[in-house]
Design a protein around this motif. Structure first.
Motif, PDB file in Angstrom:
ATOM      1  N   ALA A  77      57.993 -36.141  14.433  1.00 55.64           N
ATOM      2  CA  ALA A  77      58.155 -35.595  13.349  1.00 55.64           C
ATOM      3  C   ALA A  77      59.593 -34.731  13.189  1.00 55.64           C
ATOM      4  O   ALA A  77      60.480 -35.006  12.436  1.00 55.64           O
ATOM      5  N   ALA A  78      59.894 -34.320  14.213  1.00 55.52           N
ATOM      6  CA  ALA A  78      61.127 -33.628  14.506  1.00 55.52           C
ATOM      7  C   ALA A  78      62.600 -34.583  14.459  1.00 55.52           C
ATOM      8  O   ALA A  78      63.507 -34.478  13.841  1.00 55.52           O
ATOM      9  N   VAL A  79      62.273 -35.803  15.074  1.00 56.43           N
ATOM     10  CA  VAL A  79      63.310 -36.798  15.026  1.00 56.43           C
ATOM     11  C   VAL A  79      63.493 -37.258  13.631  1.00 56.43           C
ATOM     12  O   VAL A  79      64.692 -37.338  13.021  1.00 56.43           O
ATOM     13  N   VAL A  80      62.318 -37.568  12.888  1.00 55.69           N
ATOM     14  CA  VAL A  80      62.402 -37.905  11.288  1.00 55.69           C
ATOM     15  C   VAL A  80      62.980 -36.818  10.697  1.00 55.69           C
ATOM     16  O   VAL A  80      64.088 -37.414   9.955  1.00 55.69           O
ATOM     17  N   ILE A  81      62.916 -35.721  10.848  1.00 61.61           N
ATOM     18  CA  ILE A  81      63.611 -34.512  10.070  1.00 61.61           C
ATOM     19  C   ILE A  81      64.816 -34.607  10.392  1.00 61.61           C
ATOM     20  O   ILE A  81      65.900 -34.461   9.522  1.00 61.61           O
ATOM     21  N   PHE A  82      65.424 -34.812  11.667  1.00 57.15           N
ATOM     22  CA  PHE A  82      66.726 -34.805  12.184  1.00 57.15           C
ATOM     23  C   PHE A  82      67.608 -36.041  11.284  1.00 57.15           C
ATOM     24  O   PHE A  82      68.553 -35.930  11.003  1.00 57.15           O
ATOM     25  N   THR A  83      66.836 -37.005  11.311  1.00 61.57           N
ATOM     26  CA  THR A  83      67.287 -38.374  10.652  1.00 61.57           C
ATOM     27  C   THR A  83      67.665 -38.042   9.021  1.00 61.57           C
ATOM     28  O   THR A  83      68.701 -38.338   8.547  1.00 61.57           O
ATOM     29  N   GLY A  84      66.748 -37.458   8.438  1.00 58.14           N
ATOM     30  CA  GLY A  84      66.723 -36.912   7.080  1.00 58.14           C
ATOM     31  C   GLY A  84      67.941 -36.016   7.021  1.00 58.14           C
ATOM     32  O   GLY A  84      68.761 -36.098   5.920  1.00 58.14           O
ATOM     33  N   ILE A  85      68.102 -34.964   7.855  1.00 58.77           N
ATOM     34  CA  ILE A  85      69.184 -34.055   7.834  1.00 58.77           C
ATOM     35  C   ILE A  85      70.491 -34.833   7.749  1.00 58.77           C
ATOM     36  O   ILE A  85      71.512 -34.795   7.132  1.00 58.77           O
ATOM     37  N   TYR A  86      70.769 -35.731   8.792  1.00 58.38           N
ATOM     38  CA  TYR A  86      72.070 -36.668   9.048  1.00 58.38           C
ATOM     39  C   TYR A  86      72.328 -37.596   7.716  1.00 58.38           C
ATOM     40  O   TYR A  86      73.290 -37.576   7.262  1.00 58.38           O
ATOM     41  N   VAL A  87      71.413 -38.054   7.319  1.00 60.01           N
ATOM     42  CA  VAL A  87      71.358 -38.904   5.938  1.00 60.01           C
ATOM     43  C   VAL A  87      71.800 -37.933   4.795  1.00 60.01           C
ATOM     44  O   VAL A  87      72.503 -38.281   3.993  1.00 60.01           O
ATOM     45  N   GLN A  88      71.214 -36.957   4.708  1.00 63.22           N
ATOM     46  CA  GLN A  88      71.595 -35.932   3.625  1.00 63.22           C
ATOM     47  C   GLN A  88      72.949 -35.544   3.691  1.00 63.22           C
ATOM     48  O   GLN A  88      73.719 -35.702   2.526  1.00 63.22           O
ATOM     49  N   ARG A  89      73.181 -35.098   4.860  1.00 66.50           N
ATOM     50  CA  ARG A  89      74.727 -34.430   5.075  1.00 66.50           C
ATOM     51  C   ARG A  89      75.632 -35.648   4.800  1.00 66.50           C
ATOM     52  O   ARG A  89      76.632 -35.484   4.163  1.00 66.50           O
TER      53      ARG A  89
END
Length: 107
Positions: A77-89
């Motif tokens: 879940a944390a890796v999915v959240i990190f990916t989402g943070i990168y894509v959003q940014r």
């Protein structure tokens, strides 16, 4: 496709927006990568040192859902959240900087 001249390359490398784009992307990429590596190597270290705690069931239930499985799912879940943070940014800030660089440098 035209080749970049040495002067054109120097002009791009000296551009403030290009520098901000490159450094911002690198900073975010390395930060998220280090967090991910710490999580995974921490998990491996935990498995190798505290085997008994990993096999314990959560809240004393009889189900075979153990601490290790819960921790592994939290890491995913944390890796999915990190990916989402990168894509959003990337979509919010880095794409805007890329457009600025292309506009300023006449591309």
């Amino acid at each position: 496709m035209s080749q970049l001249t040495r002067e054109r390359t120097q002009q791009i490398l000296a551009d403030a927006a290009f520098k901000e784009l490159v450094s911002g992307r690198a900073r975010l990429r390395w930060s998220l990568s280090i967090l991910t590596l710490v999580m995974f190597f921490g998990f491996i270290a935990l498995i190798s040192t505290v085997r008994a705690a990993l096999g314990a069931s959560i809240a004393g239930s009889a189900m075979p859902l153990g601490f290790a499985l819960a921790l592994a799912l939290a890491m995913v879940a944390a890796v999915v959240i990190f990916t989402g943070i990168y894509v959003q940014r990337s979509n919010a800030r880095f794409d805007e900087l890329t457009r600025t660089v292309n506009r300023e440098l006449g591309r």
